[in-house]
Design a protein around this motif. Structure first.
Motif, PDB file in Angstrom:
ATOM      1  N   MET A 184       1.107  -1.037  -0.166  1.00 10.53           N
ATOM      2  CA  MET A 184      -0.029   0.213   0.114  1.00 10.53           C
ATOM      3  C   MET A 184       0.825   1.634  -0.026  1.00 10.53           C
ATOM      4  N   THR A 185       2.049   1.065   0.496  1.00 11.03           N
ATOM      5  CA  THR A 185       3.270   2.328   0.333  1.00 11.03           C
ATOM      6  C   THR A 185       3.207   2.677  -0.594  1.00 11.03           C
ATOM      7  N   ALA A 186       3.524   1.469  -1.352  1.00  7.28           N
ATOM      8  CA  ALA A 186       4.544   1.673  -2.799  1.00  7.28           C
ATOM      9  C   ALA A 186       3.688   2.205  -3.345  1.00  7.28           C
ATOM     10  N   ILE A 187       2.133   1.490  -3.156  1.00  6.06           N
ATOM     11  CA  ILE A 187       1.262   2.344  -4.824  1.00  6.06           C
ATOM     12  C   ILE A 187       1.347   3.791  -4.138  1.00  6.06           C
ATOM     13  N   TRP A 188       1.302   4.278  -2.665  1.00 10.92           N
ATOM     14  CA  TRP A 188       0.702   5.490  -2.165  1.00 10.92           C
ATOM     15  C   TRP A 188       2.234   6.378  -2.554  1.00 10.92           C
ATOM     16  N   MET A 189       3.349   5.949  -2.909  1.00 10.68           N
ATOM     17  CA  MET A 189       4.251   6.531  -3.687  1.00 10.68           C
ATOM     18  C   MET A 189       4.286   6.767  -4.434  1.00 10.68           C
ATOM     19  N   GLY A 190       3.853   5.658  -5.925  1.00 12.80           N
ATOM     20  CA  GLY A 190       3.732   6.278  -7.440  1.00 12.80           C
ATOM     21  C   GLY A 190       4.541   4.902  -7.939  1.00 12.80           C
ATOM     22  N   VAL A 191       5.497   4.123  -6.741  1.00  8.78           N
ATOM     23  CA  VAL A 191       6.426   2.901  -7.228  1.00  8.78           C
ATOM     24  C   VAL A 191       5.649   1.115  -7.680  1.00  8.78           C
ATOM     25  N   ASP A 192       4.148   1.744  -7.221  1.00 10.49           N
ATOM     26  CA  ASP A 192       2.979   0.377  -7.575  1.00 10.49           C
ATOM     27  C   ASP A 192       1.961   1.092  -8.280  1.00 10.49           C
ATOM     28  N   THR A 193       1.052   0.104  -8.420  1.00 12.85           N
ATOM     29  CA  THR A 193      -0.328   0.399  -9.123  1.00 12.85           C
ATOM     30  C   THR A 193      -1.189  -0.565  -8.507  1.00 12.85           C
ATOM     31  N   VAL A 194      -2.774  -0.243  -8.397  1.00 12.68           N
ATOM     32  CA  VAL A 194      -3.193  -0.820  -7.948  1.00 12.68           C
ATOM     33  C   VAL A 194      -3.135  -1.893  -8.577  1.00 12.68           C
ATOM     34  N   SER A 195      -3.280  -2.008 -10.000  1.00  8.53           N
ATOM     35  CA  SER A 195      -4.003  -2.814 -11.026  1.00  8.53           C
ATOM     36  C   SER A 195      -2.253  -4.002 -10.490  1.00  8.53           C
ATOM     37  N   ASP A 196      -1.190  -3.737 -10.980  1.00  4.16           N
ATOM     38  CA  ASP A 196      -0.232  -4.168 -10.678  1.00  4.16           C
ATOM     39  C   ASP A 196      -0.383  -5.287  -9.254  1.00  4.16           C
ATOM     40  N   ALA A 197      -0.009  -4.581  -7.933  1.00  7.64           N
ATOM     41  CA  ALA A 197      -0.511  -5.069  -7.333  1.00  7.64           C
ATOM     42  C   ALA A 197      -1.456  -6.217  -7.337  1.00  7.64           C
ATOM     43  N   MET A 198      -2.515  -6.023  -8.060  1.00  6.13           N
ATOM     44  CA  MET A 198      -3.720  -6.863  -7.880  1.00  6.13           C
ATOM     45  C   MET A 198      -3.348  -8.306  -8.993  1.00  6.13           C
ATOM     46  N   LYS A 199      -2.018  -8.134  -9.840  1.00  8.35           N
ATOM     47  CA  LYS A 199      -1.863  -8.604 -10.482  1.00  8.35           C
ATOM     48  C   LYS A 199      -0.939 -10.321  -9.282  1.00  8.35           C
ATOM     49  N   ASP A 200      -0.538  -9.563  -8.826  1.00 11.80           N
ATOM     50  CA  ASP A 200       0.975 -10.103  -7.815  1.00 11.80           C
ATOM     51  C   ASP A 200       0.184 -10.690  -6.803  1.00 11.80           C
ATOM     52  N   ASP A 201      -1.525 -10.568  -6.388  1.00 15.24           N
ATOM     53  CA  ASP A 201      -2.506 -11.413  -5.258  1.00 15.24           C
ATOM     54  C   ASP A 201      -1.746 -10.580  -4.580  1.00 15.24           C
ATOM     55  N   THR A 202      -1.017  -9.463  -3.883  1.00  9.12           N
ATOM     56  CA  THR A 202      -0.996  -8.491  -2.600  1.00  9.12           C
ATOM     57  C   THR A 202      -1.172  -7.416  -2.941  1.00  9.12           C
ATOM     58  N   LEU A 203      -2.759  -7.568  -3.252  1.00  7.99           N
ATOM     59  CA  LEU A 203      -3.264  -6.447  -3.309  1.00  7.99           C
ATOM     60  C   LEU A 203      -4.631  -7.419  -3.452  1.00  7.99           C
ATOM     61  N   VAL A 204      -6.002  -6.939  -2.981  1.00  8.43           N
ATOM     62  CA  VAL A 204      -7.437  -8.232  -2.641  1.00  8.43           C
ATOM     63  C   VAL A 204      -8.188  -7.399  -2.602  1.00  8.43           C
ATOM     64  N   LEU A 205      -9.210  -6.863  -3.615  1.00  6.81           N
ATOM     65  CA  LEU A 205     -10.462  -5.943  -3.268  1.00  6.81           C
ATOM     66  C   LEU A 205     -11.689  -6.661  -3.252  1.00  6.81           C
ATOM     67  N   VAL A 206     -12.860  -6.749  -1.824  1.00  4.96           N
ATOM     68  CA  VAL A 206     -13.765  -7.393  -2.587  1.00  4.96           C
ATOM     69  C   VAL A 206     -14.940  -6.171  -2.679  1.00  4.96           C
ATOM     70  N   GLY A 207     -16.179  -6.253  -3.563  1.00  3.42           N
ATOM     71  CA  GLY A 207     -17.144  -5.598  -3.058  1.00  3.42           C
ATOM     72  C   GLY A 207     -17.491  -4.943  -3.993  1.00  3.42           C
ATOM     73  N   SER A 208     -17.799  -3.319  -3.773  1.00  3.52           N
ATOM     74  CA  SER A 208     -18.340  -2.444  -4.957  1.00  3.52           C
ATOM     75  C   SER A 208     -17.537  -3.013  -6.223  1.00  3.52           C
ATOM     76  N   THR A 209     -18.069  -3.230  -7.252  1.00  2.00           N
ATOM     77  CA  THR A 209     -16.867  -2.886  -9.177  1.00  2.00           C
ATOM     78  C   THR A 209     -16.610  -1.946  -9.041  1.00  2.00           C
ATOM     79  N   ALA A 210     -17.691  -1.034  -9.123  1.00  2.24           N
ATOM     80  CA  ALA A 210     -17.743   0.629  -9.724  1.00  2.24           C
ATOM     81  C   ALA A 210     -16.225   1.348  -8.011  1.00  2.24           C
ATOM     82  N   ILE A 211     -16.625   1.380  -7.590  1.00  4.32           N
ATOM     83  CA  ILE A 211     -14.748   1.435  -6.432  1.00  4.32           C
ATOM     84  C   ILE A 211     -13.816   1.269  -6.990  1.00  4.32           C
ATOM     85  N   ALA A 212     -14.005  -0.834  -6.739  1.00  2.00           N
ATOM     86  CA  ALA A 212     -12.550  -0.541  -7.234  1.00  2.00           C
ATOM     87  C   ALA A 212     -11.648  -0.362  -8.220  1.00  2.00           C
ATOM     88  N   ASP A 213     -12.878  -0.332  -9.182  1.00  2.00           N
ATOM     89  CA  ASP A 213     -12.142  -0.060 -10.392  1.00  2.00           C
ATOM     90  C   ASP A 213     -11.321   1.343 -10.672  1.00  2.00           C
TER      91      ASP A 213
END
Length: 232
Positions: A184-213
């Motif tokens: 989450m810190t790497a995403i906040w810093m701009g070193v990582d992205t939400v989509s890349d973290a999700m691909k790496d399974d280090t970020l999992v989103l469950v719930g509203s598709t609109a908010i997640a997207d």
């Protein structure tokens, strides 16, 4: 104890006597980000002791960088407001931050993980524009932390007002975010992205598709996240 003088007439030396004491630039960063009350400043510099914070505020006031103003509705409380001199330092803070983002190795930054500071910064910079015009509740779960620091909630009201809670606010949760503090810190810093973290399974989103997207859009990133990195 007062900072020893450099005993030089050079403006760089004279400015350094005010700005280069420990925590001063970080404190100015917080003031420029909008924090003005003592407790809000403490949340932005959680590793700084209250005694040292009081001392640095007094020194900045004596130097004419800030002024202490009584709050009209609460006369026993004060706000610390940047003067014209203080506001003129905005470009200095911006340049230091951009240099750090561009040239300091991210692995060094990612050694210094602090979930409370991370969540406070995310809450402060949140862009509510992409979110539904209703109360939105987003729960963050940091898997590696002890129970007392594991759960955090962002509560975003329809008018854009955002609260950060470390105890369950009692509302239905629209999006569950399961991750670790480093990701989450790497995403906040701009070193990582939400989509890349999700691909790496280090970020999992469950719930509203609109908010997640739209998470990459509404997430409160560092003001320096867009600065191009040049460190190999």
């Amino acid at each position: 104890m007062a900072q020893p003088s450099y005993k030089q007439f050079c403006p760089v030396a004279m400015a350094s006597e005010i700005l280069c004491t420990r925590w001063t630039l970080i404190l100015l960063r917080e003031l420029m980000a909008g924090s003005s009350r003592f407790n809000d400043l403490r949340r932005g510099v959680p590793k700084m002791s209250p005694t040292l914070l009081s001392q640095r505020l007094k020194e900045l006031e004596e130097s004419g960088v800030i002024e202490r103003v009584a709050i009209k509705s609460e006369p026993n409380l004060f706000e610390y407001i940047l003067t014209e001199s203080g506001r003129d330092l905005q470009s200095v803070i911006d340049t230091v931050g951009q240099w750090g983002q561009r040239w300091v190795e991210s692995r060094l930054s990612l050694r210094n993980l602090d979930p409370s500071l991370l969540m406070w910064d995310m809450r402060r910079n949140l862009d509510t524009t992409p979110l539904p015009k209703k109360r939105c509740v987003i729960q963050f779960l940091y898997q590696e932390l002890p129970v007392s620091k594991k759960h955090w909630w962002l509560v975003i009201e329809p008018d854009g007002e955002t609260d950060l809670c470390w105890a369950d606010p009692g509302f239905d949760v629209d999006l569950f975010v399961t991750t670790n503090v480093k990701t989450m810190t790497a995403i906040w810093m701009g070193v990582d992205t939400v989509s890349d973290a999700m691909k790496d399974d280090t970020l999992v989103l469950v719930g509203s598709t609109a908010i997640a997207d739209s998470m990459q859009s509404w997430l409160g990133l560092s003001p320096f996240a867009a600065t191009e990195r040049r460190v190999p």
